[in-house]
Design a protein around this motif. Structure first.
Motif, PDB file in Angstrom:
ATOM      1  N   LEU A  28      13.908  26.110  -5.803  1.00 27.47           N
ATOM      2  CA  LEU A  28      13.484  27.150  -6.733  1.00 27.47           C
ATOM      3  C   LEU A  28      13.104  26.602  -8.103  1.00 27.47           C
ATOM      4  CD1 LEU A  28      16.162  29.895  -5.914  1.00 27.47           C
ATOM      5  CD2 LEU A  28      13.765  29.871  -5.249  1.00 27.47           C
ATOM      6  N   PHE A  29      13.352  25.302  -8.328  1.00 31.18           N
ATOM      7  CA  PHE A  29      13.065  24.727  -9.633  1.00 31.18           C
ATOM      8  C   PHE A  29      11.570  24.516  -9.817  1.00 31.18           C
ATOM      9  CE2 PHE A  29      17.433  23.423  -8.680  1.00 31.18           C
ATOM     10  CZ  PHE A  29      18.075  23.892  -9.823  1.00 31.18           C
ATOM     11  N   ALA A  30      11.105  24.677 -11.039  1.00 34.00           N
ATOM     12  CA  ALA A  30       9.681  24.498 -11.329  1.00 34.00           C
ATOM     13  C   ALA A  30       9.241  23.061 -11.093  1.00 34.00           C
ATOM     14  CB  ALA A  30       9.389  24.914 -12.770  1.00 34.00           C
ATOM     15  N   ALA A  31      10.134  22.115 -11.395  1.00 39.08           N
ATOM     16  CA  ALA A  31       9.848  20.689 -11.166  1.00 39.08           C
ATOM     17  C   ALA A  31      10.892  20.154 -10.192  1.00 39.08           C
ATOM     18  CB  ALA A  31       9.883  19.913 -12.478  1.00 39.08           C
ATOM     19  N   PRO A  32      10.634  20.234  -8.882  1.00 36.06           N
ATOM     20  CA  PRO A  32      11.635  19.812  -7.893  1.00 36.06           C
ATOM     21  C   PRO A  32      11.999  18.338  -8.022  1.00 36.06           C
ATOM     22  CG  PRO A  32       9.877  21.072  -6.871  1.00 36.06           C
ATOM     23  CD  PRO A  32       9.418  20.755  -8.253  1.00 36.06           C
ATOM     24  N   ALA A  33      13.289  18.049  -7.812  1.00 38.61           N
ATOM     25  CA  ALA A  33      13.787  16.677  -7.839  1.00 38.61           C
ATOM     26  C   ALA A  33      14.607  16.430  -6.583  1.00 38.61           C
ATOM     27  CB  ALA A  33      14.645  16.434  -9.081  1.00 38.61           C
ATOM     28  N   ALA A  34      14.707  15.162  -6.205  1.00 41.77           N
ATOM     29  CA  ALA A  34      15.402  14.788  -4.974  1.00 41.77           C
ATOM     30  C   ALA A  34      16.812  15.365  -4.937  1.00 41.77           C
ATOM     31  CB  ALA A  34      15.456  13.269  -4.849  1.00 41.77           C
ATOM     32  N   GLY A  35      17.143  16.044  -3.853  1.00 41.54           N
ATOM     33  CA  GLY A  35      18.485  16.581  -3.669  1.00 41.54           C
ATOM     34  C   GLY A  35      18.666  18.004  -4.150  1.00 41.54           C
ATOM     35  N   ASP A  36      17.598  18.673  -4.612  1.00 41.19           N
ATOM     36  CA  ASP A  36      17.722  20.074  -5.019  1.00 41.19           C
ATOM     37  C   ASP A  36      18.177  20.955  -3.863  1.00 41.19           C
ATOM     38  OD1 ASP A  36      16.931  19.575  -7.608  1.00 41.19           O
ATOM     39  OD2 ASP A  36      14.888  20.328  -7.363  1.00 41.19           O
ATOM     40  N   TRP A  37      17.747  20.608  -2.642  1.00 36.72           N
ATOM     41  CA  TRP A  37      18.169  21.354  -1.460  1.00 36.72           C
ATOM     42  C   TRP A  37      18.315  20.381  -0.298  1.00 36.72           C
ATOM     43  CZ3 TRP A  37      14.535  22.805   2.692  1.00 36.72           C
ATOM     44  CH2 TRP A  37      13.266  22.229   2.528  1.00 36.72           C
ATOM     45  N   GLN A  38      18.892  20.802   0.796  1.00 31.88           N
ATOM     46  CA  GLN A  38      19.225  19.883   1.882  1.00 31.88           C
ATOM     47  C   GLN A  38      17.996  19.411   2.643  1.00 31.88           C
ATOM     48  OE1 GLN A  38      22.191  18.518   2.639  1.00 31.88           O
ATOM     49  NE2 GLN A  38      21.178  17.309   4.230  1.00 31.88           N
ATOM     50  N   GLY A  39      17.062  20.345   2.957  1.00 35.32           N
ATOM     51  CA  GLY A  39      15.898  19.994   3.751  1.00 35.32           C
ATOM     52  C   GLY A  39      15.913  20.719   5.084  1.00 35.32           C
ATOM     53  N   ILE A  40      14.979  20.345   5.944  1.00 35.92           N
ATOM     54  CA  ILE A  40      14.836  20.950   7.268  1.00 35.92           C
ATOM     55  C   ILE A  40      15.504  20.039   8.287  1.00 35.92           C
ATOM     56  CG2 ILE A  40      13.199  21.728   9.021  1.00 35.92           C
ATOM     57  CD1 ILE A  40      11.128  21.932   6.712  1.00 35.92           C
ATOM     58  N   VAL A  41      16.386  20.586   9.111  1.00 37.36           N
ATOM     59  CA  VAL A  41      17.076  19.811  10.143  1.00 37.36           C
ATOM     60  C   VAL A  41      16.761  20.403  11.504  1.00 37.36           C
ATOM     61  CG1 VAL A  41      19.282  18.976  11.022  1.00 37.36           C
ATOM     62  CG2 VAL A  41      18.957  19.238   8.553  1.00 37.36           C
ATOM     63  N   LEU A  42      16.181  19.598  12.379  1.00 36.09           N
ATOM     64  CA  LEU A  42      15.974  19.978  13.776  1.00 36.09           C
ATOM     65  C   LEU A  42      17.072  19.316  14.595  1.00 36.09           C
ATOM     66  CD1 LEU A  42      12.134  19.355  13.974  1.00 36.09           C
ATOM     67  CD2 LEU A  42      13.260  21.568  13.751  1.00 36.09           C
ATOM     68  N   LEU A  43      17.943  20.111  15.203  1.00 37.60           N
ATOM     69  CA  LEU A  43      19.122  19.589  15.878  1.00 37.60           C
ATOM     70  C   LEU A  43      19.074  19.926  17.359  1.00 37.60           C
ATOM     71  CD1 LEU A  43      21.883  18.188  15.649  1.00 37.60           C
ATOM     72  CD2 LEU A  43      22.879  20.425  15.102  1.00 37.60           C
ATOM     73  N   GLY A  44      18.898  18.880  18.179  1.00 37.73           N
ATOM     74  CA  GLY A  44      18.901  19.095  19.624  1.00 37.73           C
ATOM     75  C   GLY A  44      17.788  20.013  20.082  1.00 37.73           C
ATOM     76  N   SER A  45      16.670  19.999  19.353  1.00 36.56           N
ATOM     77  CA  SER A  45      15.561  20.892  19.676  1.00 36.56           C
ATOM     78  C   SER A  45      14.501  20.114  20.441  1.00 36.56           C
ATOM     79  CB  SER A  45      14.963  21.490  18.397  1.00 36.56           C
ATOM     80  OG  SER A  45      13.856  22.299  18.706  1.00 36.56           O
ATOM     81  N   GLU A  46      14.512  20.236  21.759  1.00 30.40           N
ATOM     82  CA  GLU A  46      13.584  19.483  22.599  1.00 30.40           C
ATOM     83  C   GLU A  46      12.344  20.301  22.939  1.00 30.40           C
ATOM     84  OE1 GLU A  46      15.828  18.005  25.877  1.00 30.40           O
ATOM     85  OE2 GLU A  46      16.973  16.603  24.636  1.00 30.40           O
ATOM     86  N   LYS A  47      12.116  21.392  22.216  1.00 29.68           N
ATOM     87  CA  LYS A  47      10.912  22.182  22.415  1.00 29.68           C
ATOM     88  C   LYS A  47       9.784  21.571  21.586  1.00 29.68           C
ATOM     89  CE  LYS A  47      13.736  26.136  23.430  1.00 29.68           C
ATOM     90  NZ  LYS A  47      13.785  27.521  23.710  1.00 29.68           N
ATOM     91  N   ASN A  48       8.621  22.199  21.631  1.00 26.54           N
ATOM     92  CA  ASN A  48       7.456  21.638  20.941  1.00 26.54           C
ATOM     93  C   ASN A  48       7.422  22.100  19.487  1.00 26.54           C
ATOM     94  OD1 ASN A  48       6.487  20.303  23.273  1.00 26.54           O
ATOM     95  ND2 ASN A  48       5.616  22.224  24.022  1.00 26.54           N
ATOM     96  N   ASN A  49       8.219  21.460  18.655  1.00 25.17           N
ATOM     97  CA  ASN A  49       8.222  21.778  17.239  1.00 25.17           C
ATOM     98  C   ASN A  49       6.946  21.238  16.599  1.00 25.17           C
ATOM     99  OD1 ASN A  49      11.116  22.848  16.755  1.00 25.17           O
ATOM    100  ND2 ASN A  49      11.424  20.973  17.939  1.00 25.17           N
ATOM    101  N   LEU A  50       6.342  22.033  15.712  1.00 26.30           N
ATOM    102  CA  LEU A  50       5.083  21.642  15.085  1.00 26.30           C
ATOM    103  C   LEU A  50       5.078  22.052  13.624  1.00 26.30           C
ATOM    104  CD1 LEU A  50       2.068  20.731  15.137  1.00 26.30           C
ATOM    105  CD2 LEU A  50       1.501  23.084  15.826  1.00 26.30           C
TER     106      LEU A  50
END
Length: 264
Positions: free
Chosen positions: A21-43
């Motif tokens: 949500l920060f105007a100037a994002p910096a490393a570690g502001d949020w965790q990120g996207i995690v795909l866990l055990g997802s063997e489907k066709n993620n795109l």
């Protein structure tokens, strides 16, 4: 956290932005996207991920990325035990741009610029084609991998390409103006051919044992040596093109012979 399927398709004109949500994002502001055990066709297509601890992390997952960039994150992209295809996009201004661990990866046309570590690969089968790696402290490293590195350029980094106990090939790559070495081979069985290795700050090629062979390359104008053999095994480099003064060779006090015949 995704344990089903994620599809995020933006356009080049209007990419999807994953950020804090920060105007100037910096490393570690949020965790990120995690795909866990997802063997489907993620795109993910035409997306930008910024300001995360890890922009996108795929664990035991299948994933295709097209035109996806990770920026200003601690780790841009991390893949472990994953089946991944990356086309275009890349990573910039991260501590680690892209990390592949025990995965199978096909990576084409990425731009990896201005990271501390550009691409690091461990215990992975990877095909990297036409990548552009520039201004990273360490551009590309492989540890115990199967590698096909084809085309592209590794320019203006600290360290260029570093291979440790790796098998495969490095062909058609320009490795130039890196402040340390262009290509380092340790205990690796690699075909090195049709590359341009020039203008690097210390060594063009740094080799330490293994069974690599270099031929049909242009190796010249490197500040220290064109080939620096720090090991005790002979390194074969026949049929390469050297500078006007011939090859600049270091042979470890005669213990690590470099065989450059025949010359071109």
């Amino acid at each position: 956290m995704v344990q089903g399927r994620l599809v995020a398709s933006g356009s080049k004109e209007e990419p999807i932005r994953f950020s804090s949500l920060f105007a100037a994002p910096a490393a570690g502001d949020w965790q990120g996207i995690v795909l866990l055990g997802s063997e489907k066709n993620n795109l993910l297509e035409n997306c930008r991920i910024e300001g995360a601890a890890t922009g996108i992390e795929a664990l035991f997952a299948n994933l295709t990325l097209k035109g996806v960039r990770a920026e200003r994150s601690a780790t841009g992209m991390r893949f472990q035990d994953a089946l991944v295809t990356v086309e275009g996009g890349g990573a910039s201004d991260c501590d680690t741009g892209m990390s592949f661990i025990q995965s199978e990866a096909t990576v084409r046309g990425v731009s990896v610029v201005g990271n501390r570590v550009g691409i690091e690969v461990r215990h992975t089968s990877i095909y990297l084609q036409d990548g552009s790696l520039a201004m990273n402290r360490s551009a590309f490293s492989c540890d115990s991998c199967r590698l096909k590195l084809a085309g592209g350029a590794v320019l203006d980094n600290g360290r260029g390409v570093t291979l440790f106990e790796t098998e495969g090939s490095v062909t058609g790559v320009k490795l130039a103006r890196n402040s340390d070495y262009g290509l380092s081979l340790t205990g690796s069985r690699v075909r090195v051919s049709d590359n341009v290795i020039t203008g690097n700050g210390t060594q063009g090629m740094l080799v330490f044992d293994g069974s690599a062979v270099a031929w049909d390359n242009v190796i010249s104008g490197n500040a220290g040596h064109d080939i620096y053999n720090a090991g005790n095994e002979e390194f074969r480099a026949p049929n390469n093109r050297w500078g006007e003064g011939g090859p600049k060779i270091y042979d470890n006090g005669g213990r690590g012979r470099v065989n450059v015949n025949p010359k071109r």
